[in-house]
Design a protein around this motif. Sequence first.
Motif, short mmCIF file in Angstrom:
data_model
loop_
_atom_site.label_atom_id
_atom_site.label_comp_id
_atom_site.label_asym_id
_atom_site.label_seq_id
_atom_site.Cartn_x
_atom_site.Cartn_y
_atom_site.Cartn_z
N ILE A 282 0.83 -1.22 0.00
CA ILE A 282 0.00 0.00 0.00
C ILE A 282 0.87 1.27 0.00
CG2 ILE A 282 -1.71 1.31 1.34
CD1 ILE A 282 -2.88 -1.44 2.23
N VAL A 283 1.92 1.29 0.82
CA VAL A 283 2.73 2.52 0.84
C VAL A 283 3.50 2.71 -0.46
CG1 VAL A 283 2.92 2.59 3.36
CG2 VAL A 283 4.76 1.54 2.05
N ALA A 284 3.91 1.59 -1.06
CA ALA A 284 4.64 1.71 -2.34
C ALA A 284 3.68 2.23 -3.41
CB ALA A 284 5.22 0.36 -2.74
N LEU B 188 3.11 5.97 -2.94
CA LEU B 188 4.21 6.84 -3.39
C LEU B 188 4.19 7.01 -4.91
CD1 LEU B 188 6.84 8.30 -2.20
CD2 LEU B 188 8.08 6.44 -3.31
N VAL B 189 3.94 5.89 -5.59
CA VAL B 189 3.99 5.91 -7.06
C VAL B 189 2.72 6.54 -7.65
CG1 VAL B 189 4.01 4.40 -9.09
CG2 VAL B 189 5.49 3.88 -7.16
N ASN B 190 1.56 6.11 -7.16
CA ASN B 190 0.31 6.51 -7.82
C ASN B 190 -0.31 7.79 -7.25
OD1 ASN B 190 0.08 4.19 -9.65
ND2 ASN B 190 -0.08 3.03 -7.75
N GLU B 191 -0.37 7.90 -5.93
CA GLU B 191 -0.99 9.10 -5.35
C GLU B 191 -0.02 10.28 -5.35
OE1 GLU B 191 -4.22 6.86 -4.99
OE2 GLU B 191 -2.38 6.12 -4.06
N LEU B 192 1.26 9.99 -5.03
CA LEU B 192 2.21 11.09 -4.88
C LEU B 192 3.07 11.31 -6.13
CD1 LEU B 192 3.36 10.40 -1.18
CD2 LEU B 192 1.38 11.67 -1.98
N TRP C 252 9.31 -3.39 -5.78
CA TRP C 252 9.05 -1.98 -6.12
C TRP C 252 8.82 -1.83 -7.63
CZ3 TRP C 252 7.87 2.53 -3.80
CH2 TRP C 252 7.95 2.57 -2.41
N GLN C 253 9.64 -2.50 -8.41
CA GLN C 253 9.45 -2.44 -9.87
C GLN C 253 8.07 -2.96 -10.24
OE1 GLN C 253 12.43 -4.45 -12.18
NE2 GLN C 253 13.87 -2.76 -11.97
N TYR C 254 7.69 -4.03 -9.60
CA TYR C 254 6.40 -4.67 -9.88
C TYR C 254 5.26 -3.67 -9.65
CZ TYR C 254 2.98 -8.56 -9.50
OH TYR C 254 1.94 -9.43 -9.68
N ILE C 255 5.31 -2.99 -8.51
CA ILE C 255 4.24 -2.03 -8.20
C ILE C 255 4.29 -0.80 -9.10
CG2 ILE C 255 3.47 -0.40 -6.37
CD1 ILE C 255 3.81 -2.83 -4.46
N ALA C 256 5.51 -0.39 -9.45
CA ALA C 256 5.65 0.78 -10.32
C ALA C 256 5.36 0.45 -11.79
CB ALA C 256 7.07 1.35 -10.19
N GLY C 257 5.13 -0.83 -12.08
CA GLY C 257 4.79 -1.21 -13.46
C GLY C 257 5.98 -1.30 -14.39
N VAL C 258 7.19 -1.48 -13.81
CA VAL C 258 8.37 -1.60 -14.67
C VAL C 258 9.12 -2.91 -14.39
CG1 VAL C 258 8.68 0.88 -14.96
CG2 VAL C 258 9.82 -0.25 -13.05
N GLY C 259 8.41 -3.85 -13.78
CA GLY C 259 9.08 -5.09 -13.39
C GLY C 259 8.53 -6.30 -14.11
N VAL C 260 8.45 -7.42 -13.36
CA VAL C 260 8.09 -8.69 -13.98
C VAL C 260 6.57 -8.91 -14.08
CG1 VAL C 260 10.21 -9.93 -13.41
CG2 VAL C 260 8.37 -9.84 -11.72
N ASP C 261 5.78 -7.92 -13.72
CA ASP C 261 4.34 -8.09 -13.75
C ASP C 261 3.80 -7.93 -15.17
OD1 ASP C 261 1.67 -8.13 -13.31
OD2 ASP C 261 1.56 -6.21 -12.26
N PRO C 262 3.23 -8.99 -15.72
CA PRO C 262 2.74 -8.86 -17.10
C PRO C 262 1.55 -7.90 -17.21
CG PRO C 262 2.21 -11.03 -16.20
CD PRO C 262 3.04 -10.32 -15.17
N ARG C 263 0.87 -7.63 -16.05
CA ARG C 263 -0.29 -6.73 -16.11
C ARG C 263 0.09 -5.25 -15.99
NH1 ARG C 263 -4.58 -8.83 -11.98
NH2 ARG C 263 -2.77 -9.58 -10.85
N GLY C 264 1.34 -4.98 -15.62
CA GLY C 264 1.83 -3.60 -15.60
C GLY C 264 1.34 -2.76 -14.44
N GLY C 265 1.99 -2.86 -13.27
CA GLY C 265 1.73 -1.95 -12.16
C GLY C 265 0.56 -2.36 -11.29
N ARG C 266 0.56 -1.84 -10.08
CA ARG C 266 -0.50 -2.12 -9.12
C ARG C 266 -0.92 -0.81 -8.45
NH1 ARG C 266 -0.66 -6.31 -11.08
NH2 ARG C 266 -0.81 -8.39 -10.18
#
Length: 445
Positions: free
Chosen positions: A351-353, A356-360, A387-401
Motif C-alpha cells: 500500500i505505501v509503495a 508513493l507511485v500513484n498518489e504522490l 518496487w518495480q512490480y508495483i511501479a509497473g516496470v518489473g516482472v508483472d505482465p499486467r503492468g503496475g498495481r
Amino acid sequence: MKRTLYWLNKDLRINDNAALNLASKSEHLLCVYVVDKQCFEGNNFQSKPLGDIRWEFLQGCLDDFNESLLKLGQELYIVYGDTLSTLTRLCENYQITDVITTKLPGTYENRLITQLNERLPELTINQVDQFTLFTKNALPFELDELPVSYSKFRKKMAEVSISKPVPSVQSLPSMFDTLPAPTRFKPEWLPSVSAIKAKQGFEFEGGEEQGLKHLRQYFSSNSPAEYKQVRNNLDGWENSSKLSPWLNSGCISVRQVMNYLTDFEQQQGKNSSTECLYLELLWREYYQWVHYKVGAKTYQFKGLAKNPPLTTFYPERFNKWCLGNTPYPLVNAFMHELRQTGYLSNRGRQIVASCLVNELSVDWRYGAAWFEEQLIDYDAAVNWGNWQYIAGVGVDPRGGRHFNIEKQTKLYDPNGDYQAKWIDQSQQSTQPLDSVDASDWPVLQ
Ligand SMILES: Cc1cc2nc3c(=O)[nH]c(=O)nc-3n(C[C@H](O)[C@H](O)[C@H](O)COP(=O)(O)OP(=O)(O)OC[C@H]3O[C@@H](n4cnc5c(N)ncnc54)[C@H](O)[C@@H]3O)c2cc1C
C-alpha cells in the motif's frame, strides 16, 4: 599449502553452510566480515544503504556467529573499511591462495569479485551457490531463458526437486599464526545505536541461534496451516512467518525453511496455506534469479520496461511520505511502524509503495532506497523487484498495481485500531500535500 580466506556476507551461520564446509578443508583459514563504510553514507536517493535498526540486528548476527566459530577453534575477523581494499590487503599480506564466498545475485557483490580477481589473478575464487533454494545448475533452463512471468517460472520449477540442507562442520582449521588479534576498535563513522523500542509486541534479535529458535517455534505451532487466511493482516506476530530478517542475513537458509515446511506437511498434512507459504518462498526465489539475469536494470528508473514511468521527484512529497505525514492516515501509520521497528507487513509495503507511485507521483527508486535503509529484512533482489512490480516496470505482465487506500482501510483496518496504534491523531497534519510545486515554487492556496 592452501591458505584460505572465507569472506562472509549473507551466510552468517554454521548449519547448512556449504561455503564453510568447503573452507573447513583448507590448511589455514581466515574468516572475514567487512563492515563497509559506504553502507553508512548517503546515496543518490537521499537514503543510506544500512539504517540503524538493521545495523543493530546485524551486530547480533556477527556476535552470534563469532561465538559459534570460537567453539570450533576459529574466530571472526571483523574489519571496518572499504571492502575491496580490505580483501586485497588481507590476501596480499597473508599470502592467501583461495577465497571462498557465497554467490549472491547483487551487482555490487559480483563487481567486487571481478575487481578482486583483476587485482590478484593468481587467486582461486570459489563462489558457493547456496543463497537460493535451487542452484543455477538445477534450473531447467539457461538463465537467459528465465521465464518472464512468475507463473511460468512456478510451473517450470514444479518438477525440480529441492536439496536437503548439508551437514554441519564439526571442526575448523586454525587461523594464521602471524595474524593480529581481531580488532574491537570501532571507527567514529559507525552509528551508535540505542535499543529499538518496538511497539509491535515482538522484537527481532540477530543471530543463527535466534533464527533457528524462531524457525522451530513457527513450525511447531499451527500457524503454517492457517497462513493463507491471515497473511494479509496488518499486525501480529503469527500472521506471517517473520522469517525474513534471519533469512536475508543468512542466519538461516531457505533450504532449512523448506525442510521444516516439508516436515510440517508430512506430519500435519498439506493444505492451501502451506502451499501458499511455499509460493511466497518461490517469489523470493524468482526475484533472485531475475536479479541475476537483469543485473543493473534492477536499479534503473525504466527497470525492465520499454518506457520510463510518468513519475518524477517531488522532494516535499517524498519527505512527507518517509515521515508518515501524508493526507492518508493508513499510509502514515505504516510509515511510522516501518521507521520505529524496521518491519512492515507485506500488505503494508504494497500500500505505501502504491501510494508513493500513484498518489504522490514520486520516482519509485526513492521509495525503494528508503526501504533499503529502513527494513530489518532488506534484500536487494526482493525489495527492488517488488518496487518495480508495483511501479509497473518489473516482472508483472499486467503492468503496475494501484491499491485503493480507502478500500484497503475498510478491509484491513475498519475500526482504525492499527492507525491508533501507530499515529498520534493530534499530530496529524491538516495542511495540503504540497506547499511548493515540483520546481520548488510556492503553491498559492
Ligand atoms: C515494496 C515491497 C518491498 C519489499 N521488500 C522486501 C525486502 O527487502 N526483503 C524481503 O525479504 N521481503 C520484501 N518484501 C516482500 C514481503 O513483504 C516480505 O518478505 C514479508 O513481508 C516478510 O515477512 P515474513 O517473513 O513474515 O513473510 P511471509 O509472509 O511469512 O513469507 C515467507 C517468506 O516468503 C518470502 N516472501 C513473502 N512475500 C514475498 C514477496 N512479495 N516477494 C518476494 N518474497 C516474498 C520472504 O522470504 C518471506 O520471509 C517486499 C514487498 C514489497 C511489496
